[in-house]
Design an enzyme around this catalytic site. Structure first.
Site, PDB file in Angstrom:
ATOM      1  NE  ARG A 166      36.372  43.312  54.766  1.00 57.54           N
ATOM      2  CZ  ARG A 166      35.969  42.327  54.293  1.00 57.54           C
ATOM      3  NH1 ARG A 166      36.203  41.251  54.961  1.00 57.54           N
ATOM      4  NH2 ARG A 166      34.798  42.101  53.432  1.00 57.54           N
ATOM      5  CB  SER A 237      32.027  47.209  52.969  1.00 54.30           C
ATOM      6  OG  SER A 237      31.704  46.043  52.441  1.00 54.30           O
ATOM      7  CD  GLU A 332      36.757  47.459  55.195  1.00 55.60           C
ATOM      8  OE1 GLU A 332      37.699  46.785  55.328  1.00 55.60           O
ATOM      9  OE2 GLU A 332      36.584  47.961  54.159  1.00 55.60           O
TER      10      GLU A 332
HETATM   11  N1  EPU Z   1      21.502  43.787  52.603  1.00 52.87           N
HETATM   12  C1  EPU Z   1      20.359  44.853  53.139  1.00 52.87           C
HETATM   13  N2  EPU Z   1      20.390  45.858  52.195  1.00 52.87           N
HETATM   14  C2  EPU Z   1      21.264  46.424  51.365  1.00 52.87           C
HETATM   15  C3  EPU Z   1      22.337  45.363  51.169  1.00 52.87           C
HETATM   16  C4  EPU Z   1      22.374  44.148  51.683  1.00 52.87           C
HETATM   17  O1  EPU Z   1      19.614  44.668  53.755  1.00 52.87           O
HETATM   18  O2  EPU Z   1      21.403  47.469  50.721  1.00 52.87           O
HETATM   19  C5  EPU Z   1      21.553  42.506  53.496  1.00 52.87           C
HETATM   20  C6  EPU Z   1      21.406  41.500  52.379  1.00 52.87           C
HETATM   21  O3  EPU Z   1      20.102  41.022  52.346  1.00 52.87           O
HETATM   22  C7  EPU Z   1      22.042  40.474  53.036  1.00 52.87           C
HETATM   23  C8  EPU Z   1      22.970  41.274  53.934  1.00 52.87           C
HETATM   24  O4  EPU Z   1      22.783  42.361  54.038  1.00 52.87           O
HETATM   25  O5  EPU Z   1      21.432  39.628  53.685  1.00 52.87           O
HETATM   26  C9  EPU Z   1      24.500  41.026  53.642  1.00 52.87           C
HETATM   27  O6  EPU Z   1      24.638  41.788  52.360  1.00 52.87           O
HETATM   28  P1  EPU Z   1      25.765  40.891  51.484  1.00 52.87           P
HETATM   29  O7  EPU Z   1      25.732  39.670  51.228  1.00 52.87           O
HETATM   30  O8  EPU Z   1      25.795  42.156  50.297  1.00 52.87           O
HETATM   31  O9  EPU Z   1      27.317  41.378  52.416  1.00 52.87           O
HETATM   32  P2  EPU Z   1      27.872  42.639  53.307  1.00 52.87           P
HETATM   33  O10 EPU Z   1      27.705  42.009  54.672  1.00 52.87           O
HETATM   34  O11 EPU Z   1      26.959  43.761  53.119  1.00 52.87           O
HETATM   35  C10 EPU Z   1      30.365  41.712  53.262  1.00 52.87           C
HETATM   36  C11 EPU Z   1      31.499  42.263  53.217  1.00 52.87           C
HETATM   37  C12 EPU Z   1      31.798  42.581  51.454  1.00 52.87           C
HETATM   38  C13 EPU Z   1      31.832  41.252  50.610  1.00 52.87           C
HETATM   39  C14 EPU Z   1      30.543  40.375  51.179  1.00 52.87           C
HETATM   40  C15 EPU Z   1      30.331  39.199  50.517  1.00 52.87           C
HETATM   41  C16 EPU Z   1      32.307  43.763  54.883  1.00 52.87           C
HETATM   42  C17 EPU Z   1      32.182  44.770  55.741  1.00 52.87           C
HETATM   43  N3  EPU Z   1      31.659  43.436  53.658  1.00 52.87           N
HETATM   44  O12 EPU Z   1      29.348  42.809  52.922  1.00 52.87           O
HETATM   45  O13 EPU Z   1      33.053  43.261  51.411  1.00 52.87           O
HETATM   46  O14 EPU Z   1      31.833  41.580  49.494  1.00 52.87           O
HETATM   47  O15 EPU Z   1      30.208  40.566  52.464  1.00 52.87           O
HETATM   48  O16 EPU Z   1      31.188  38.303  51.254  1.00 52.87           O
HETATM   49  O17 EPU Z   1      32.532  42.369  55.788  1.00 52.87           O
HETATM   50  C18 EPU Z   1      34.386  45.172  51.398  1.00 52.87           C
HETATM   51  O18 EPU Z   1      35.072  44.860  52.321  1.00 52.87           O
HETATM   52  O19 EPU Z   1      34.756  46.179  50.803  1.00 52.87           O
HETATM   53  C19 EPU Z   1      33.431  44.372  50.585  1.00 52.87           C
HETATM   54  C20 EPU Z   1      32.901  44.662  49.765  1.00 52.87           C
END
Ligand code: EPU
Length: 339
Positions: A166, A237, A332
């Protein structure tokens, strides 16, 4: 075509959080020549330029002084690349997801995992957009930009852009220095897929993946978790996933559940910020007209509030995560018009 400069222009329909901010001066540019004219106008009138693309990664905490330039340059050109690849150059104002779909239709592969990301092409390199196991830098070749100080046109290659998670040089040493006009990506003319991301692998279990199926699966996963900004304004995010030393992992356990973490190439761990926020009880919470999305704790949503109200909620979340886990969450999106 001469520039149409508007004063005290509302930006509410031009930012995906739908925050009610105004631009002191505003113009829309349709080609590189108009962009150069906008830079000339800003220099002559001593106005700071704020670039605006899809408005999907910015928080308008207040009104924006200077000149907001809405980059709306369109067009796609191609050039053959060595092997089974093609170099596709997109103008900055092209919508990211429409281009992902267009490339799939043309038989140009590599963007499927990045389906449905809001925003425009010109903003994609700035935060090195990434999702479901692929980042923009994986397919990036070069970009064209205009140096705001001199009006000169420049070309920057992959190395010069300094991509990270990012992150890029446009958030660091070159912050506010360039206006991006075109982005060149190297795509495969042979179908290839990447289903390394666990949620994507699970969605496609037992199916032979094709680029089209990967794109469909990514769209389905995103629609389940992430609110459509046209229905519920948001910027995806709101915080970056923090990267911590291995020694910090031990304290990231609550009720025997460990924070989801992913080892990085340098041996440190990327922690799911959504989990940290969730453990602090924020998921689905509202603070008046702003809140935290019920399906994804990393996404703040605007029900009709102001940038100041949203930033107050962000600060409350940062304080709670710091108090409970001793981890600082970095924002972010970029914040404009603060104080
Ligand atoms: N989780 C929780 N609580 C929640 C949501 C998720 O505990 O409310 C846990 C899930 O169980 C999972 C972990 O957090 O194990 C990661 O969740 P997720 O796969 O939804 O990914 P993220 O790390 O929250 C990142 C990116 C997203 C991207 C997804 C998929 C960043 C800041 N965000 O989210 O990017 O779509 O991975 O690759 O790196 C964005 O940048 O705007 C964005 C949406």
């Amino acid at each position: 075509m001469s520039l149409d400069i508007r004063h005290q222009a509302s930006l509410q329909n031009l930012n995906s959080l739908s925050l009610p901010a105004r631009a002191e001066n505003f113009c829309q540019v349709k080609d590189t020549q108009q962009l150069v004219s906008a830079i000339y106008y800003a220099t002559k009138n001593n106005l700071q330029i704020t670039p605006l693309g899809g408005g999907s990664n910015m928080v308008l905490a207040g009104d924006i002084a200077g000149l907001v330039v809405h980059v709306d340059i369109k067009g796609v050109t191609t050039a053959p690349a060595a092997g089974a690849f093609i170099d596709v150059t997109f103008a900055a104002g092209e919508n990211w997801h429409q281009m992902v779909e267009y490339c799939l239709q043309q038989g140009w592969y590599g963007l499927e995992n990045l389906s449905l990301i809001p925003g425009n092409m010109g903003a994609a390199p700035i935060q090195n957009i990434g999702a479901y196991g692929v980042e923009l830098c994986d397919v990036f070749v070069s970009l064209h930009a205009i140096d705001i100080a001199s009006g000169d046109r420049v070309k920057l290659d992959h190395k010069q852009c300094g991509f990270g998670y990012r992150d890029s040089i446009f958030k660091q040493a070159y912050k506010d220095r360039y206006l991006i006009t075109h982005v060149c990506l190297r795509l495969s003319t042979q179908p290839t897929t990447n289903i390394s991301y666990p949620a994507l692998a699970a969605a496609l279990a037992g199916i032979t993946p094709t680029p089209q199926l990967v794109s469909q699966a990514v769209c389905e996963i995103r629609r389940q978790k992430l609110p459509d900004p046209t229905n519920l304004p948001n910027v995806g995010s709101f915080f970056k996933n923090p990267i911590v030393a291995k020694s910090d992992l031990a304290r990231l356990v609550i009720n025997n559940e460990a924070a989801p973490s992913y080892v990085q190439s340098d041996g440190r761990y990327k922690i799911a910020a959504a989990w940290l926020i969730d453990q602090c009880g924020f998921r689905g919470q509202r603070r008046g007209p702003v809140g935290v999305h019920a399906n994804q704790a990393l996404v703040l949503v605007n029900y009709g509030g102001t940038g100041a109200q949203l930033m107050a909620l962000a600060a409350e979340i940062q304080d709670a995560v710091a108090a409970k886990f001793a981890i600082d969450l970095d924002l972010e999106p970029r914040v404009y018009g603060r104080g």
